[in-house]
Design a protein around this motif. Structure first.
Motif, PDB file in Angstrom:
ATOM      1  N   ILE A  43      48.843  25.098  43.786  1.00 17.91           N
ATOM      2  CA  ILE A  43      47.665  25.546  44.537  1.00 17.91           C
ATOM      3  C   ILE A  43      47.882  26.973  45.031  1.00 17.91           C
ATOM      4  O   ILE A  43      46.993  27.826  44.896  1.00 17.91           O
ATOM      5  CB  ILE A  43      47.366  24.595  45.712  1.00 17.91           C
ATOM      6  N   GLU A  44      49.041  27.253  45.585  1.00 16.77           N
ATOM      7  CA  GLU A  44      49.329  28.598  46.073  1.00 16.77           C
ATOM      8  C   GLU A  44      49.301  29.625  44.950  1.00 16.77           C
ATOM      9  O   GLU A  44      48.838  30.751  45.132  1.00 16.77           O
ATOM     10  CB  GLU A  44      50.666  28.634  46.810  1.00 16.77           C
ATOM     11  N   SER A  45      49.761  29.229  43.773  1.00 17.97           N
ATOM     12  CA  SER A  45      49.722  30.132  42.627  1.00 17.97           C
ATOM     13  C   SER A  45      48.289  30.469  42.238  1.00 17.97           C
ATOM     14  O   SER A  45      47.973  31.631  41.949  1.00 17.97           O
ATOM     15  CB  SER A  45      50.458  29.502  41.442  1.00 17.97           C
ATOM     16  N   VAL A  46      47.419  29.484  42.236  1.00 17.89           N
ATOM     17  CA  VAL A  46      46.008  29.736  41.925  1.00 17.89           C
ATOM     18  C   VAL A  46      45.412  30.659  42.974  1.00 17.89           C
ATOM     19  O   VAL A  46      44.725  31.636  42.650  1.00 17.89           O
ATOM     20  CB  VAL A  46      45.209  28.419  41.830  1.00 17.89           C
ATOM     21  N   ARG A  47      45.686  30.386  44.236  1.00 20.89           N
ATOM     22  CA  ARG A  47      45.164  31.231  45.319  1.00 20.89           C
ATOM     23  C   ARG A  47      45.637  32.679  45.159  1.00 20.89           C
ATOM     24  O   ARG A  47      44.872  33.618  45.360  1.00 20.89           O
ATOM     25  CB  ARG A  47      45.632  30.711  46.670  1.00 20.89           C
ATOM     26  N   LYS A  48      46.886  32.848  44.819  1.00 20.25           N
ATOM     27  CA  LYS A  48      47.489  34.181  44.726  1.00 20.25           C
ATOM     28  C   LYS A  48      47.016  34.947  43.499  1.00 20.25           C
ATOM     29  O   LYS A  48      46.768  36.145  43.569  1.00 20.25           O
ATOM     30  CB  LYS A  48      49.008  34.033  44.691  1.00 20.25           C
ATOM     31  N   ASN A  49      46.895  34.269  42.362  1.00 18.10           N
ATOM     32  CA  ASN A  49      46.664  34.954  41.097  1.00 18.10           C
ATOM     33  C   ASN A  49      45.224  34.975  40.600  1.00 18.10           C
ATOM     34  O   ASN A  49      44.870  35.841  39.805  1.00 18.10           O
ATOM     35  CB  ASN A  49      47.550  34.327  40.010  1.00 18.10           C
ATOM     36  N   ALA A  50      44.409  34.051  41.012  1.00 12.42           N
ATOM     37  CA  ALA A  50      43.073  33.933  40.418  1.00 12.42           C
ATOM     38  C   ALA A  50      42.138  35.065  40.804  1.00 12.42           C
ATOM     39  O   ALA A  50      41.288  35.451  40.003  1.00 12.42           O
ATOM     40  CB  ALA A  50      42.450  32.593  40.783  1.00 12.42           C
ATOM     41  N   GLY A  51      42.294  35.611  41.981  1.00  9.56           N
ATOM     42  CA  GLY A  51      41.370  36.644  42.442  1.00  9.56           C
ATOM     43  C   GLY A  51      41.335  37.876  41.556  1.00  9.56           C
ATOM     44  O   GLY A  51      40.290  38.484  41.374  1.00  9.56           O
ATOM     45  N   ASP A  52      42.466  38.233  41.005  1.00  8.20           N
ATOM     46  CA  ASP A  52      42.543  39.434  40.164  1.00  8.20           C
ATOM     47  C   ASP A  52      42.718  39.110  38.684  1.00  8.20           C
ATOM     48  O   ASP A  52      43.046  39.992  37.890  1.00  8.20           O
ATOM     49  CB  ASP A  52      43.712  40.309  40.629  1.00  8.20           C
ATOM     50  N   ALA A  53      42.507  37.883  38.328  1.00  9.53           N
ATOM     51  CA  ALA A  53      42.731  37.468  36.940  1.00  9.53           C
ATOM     52  C   ALA A  53      41.708  38.142  36.013  1.00  9.53           C
ATOM     53  O   ALA A  53      40.522  38.221  36.310  1.00  9.53           O
ATOM     54  CB  ALA A  53      42.627  35.950  36.809  1.00  9.53           C
ATOM     55  N   ALA A  54      42.222  38.617  34.876  1.00 14.65           N
ATOM     56  CA  ALA A  54      41.348  39.227  33.863  1.00 14.65           C
ATOM     57  C   ALA A  54      40.685  38.130  33.037  1.00 14.65           C
ATOM     58  O   ALA A  54      41.201  37.015  32.941  1.00 14.65           O
ATOM     59  CB  ALA A  54      42.170  40.137  32.964  1.00 14.65           C
ATOM     60  N   LEU A  55      39.574  38.446  32.429  1.00 16.10           N
ATOM     61  CA  LEU A  55      38.892  37.528  31.526  1.00 16.10           C
ATOM     62  C   LEU A  55      39.340  37.821  30.105  1.00 16.10           C
ATOM     63  O   LEU A  55      39.261  38.960  29.638  1.00 16.10           O
ATOM     64  CB  LEU A  55      37.373  37.700  31.623  1.00 16.10           C
ATOM     65  N   GLU A  56      39.825  36.800  29.424  1.00 13.92           N
ATOM     66  CA  GLU A  56      40.191  36.934  28.016  1.00 13.92           C
ATOM     67  C   GLU A  56      39.183  36.122  27.210  1.00 13.92           C
ATOM     68  O   GLU A  56      39.243  34.905  27.145  1.00 13.92           O
ATOM     69  CB  GLU A  56      41.602  36.389  27.779  1.00 13.92           C
ATOM     70  N   ASP A  57      38.215  36.814  26.635  1.00 13.30           N
ATOM     71  CA  ASP A  57      37.142  36.161  25.884  1.00 13.30           C
ATOM     72  C   ASP A  57      37.643  35.816  24.475  1.00 13.30           C
ATOM     73  O   ASP A  57      37.886  36.698  23.664  1.00 13.30           O
ATOM     74  CB  ASP A  57      35.931  37.089  25.801  1.00 13.30           C
ATOM     75  N   GLN A  58      37.788  34.542  24.197  1.00  7.30           N
ATOM     76  CA  GLN A  58      38.286  34.086  22.904  1.00  7.30           C
ATOM     77  C   GLN A  58      37.171  33.484  22.052  1.00  7.30           C
ATOM     78  O   GLN A  58      37.440  32.769  21.090  1.00  7.30           O
ATOM     79  CB  GLN A  58      39.396  33.064  23.108  1.00  7.30           C
ATOM     80  N   THR A  59      35.930  33.825  22.373  1.00  5.99           N
ATOM     81  CA  THR A  59      34.805  33.261  21.629  1.00  5.99           C
ATOM     82  C   THR A  59      34.442  34.077  20.397  1.00  5.99           C
ATOM     83  O   THR A  59      33.681  33.606  19.563  1.00  5.99           O
ATOM     84  CB  THR A  59      33.561  33.167  22.533  1.00  5.99           C
ATOM     85  N   ALA A  60      34.951  35.274  20.303  1.00 10.16           N
ATOM     86  CA  ALA A  60      34.595  36.137  19.171  1.00 10.16           C
ATOM     87  C   ALA A  60      35.559  35.956  18.007  1.00 10.16           C
ATOM     88  O   ALA A  60      36.661  35.615  18.109  1.00 10.16           O
ATOM     89  CB  ALA A  60      34.565  37.589  19.591  1.00 10.16           C
TER      90      ALA A  60
END
Length: 60
Positions: A43-60
């Motif tokens: 949970i702490e890892s998600v709190r710490k890292n998710a705010g600045d997480a980049a989007l990696e679009d793998q749909t293309a």
């Protein structure tokens, strides 16, 4: 109102968490952890890292 994390035990007795939006919808789930301490670290890892997480679009 902000979302919240729910920490719970699954049917196999493992610790898991889910993140719910303010409307109650589940928007993320954690893996199964052997210990409560490990789940809390997840949970702490998600709190710490998710705010600045980049989007990696793998749909293309």
């Amino acid at each position: 109102m902000a979302g919240n994390f729910e920490l719970y035990k699954d049917a196999a007795g493992k610790y898991r968490f889910r993140l719910k939006a303010s409307n109650g919808q589940v928007i993320a789930t954690g893996e199964a952890y052997e210990s409560k301490a490990s789940a809390l670290k997840g949970i702490e890892s998600v709190r710490k890292n998710a705010g600045d997480a980049a989007l990696e679009d793998q749909t293309a």
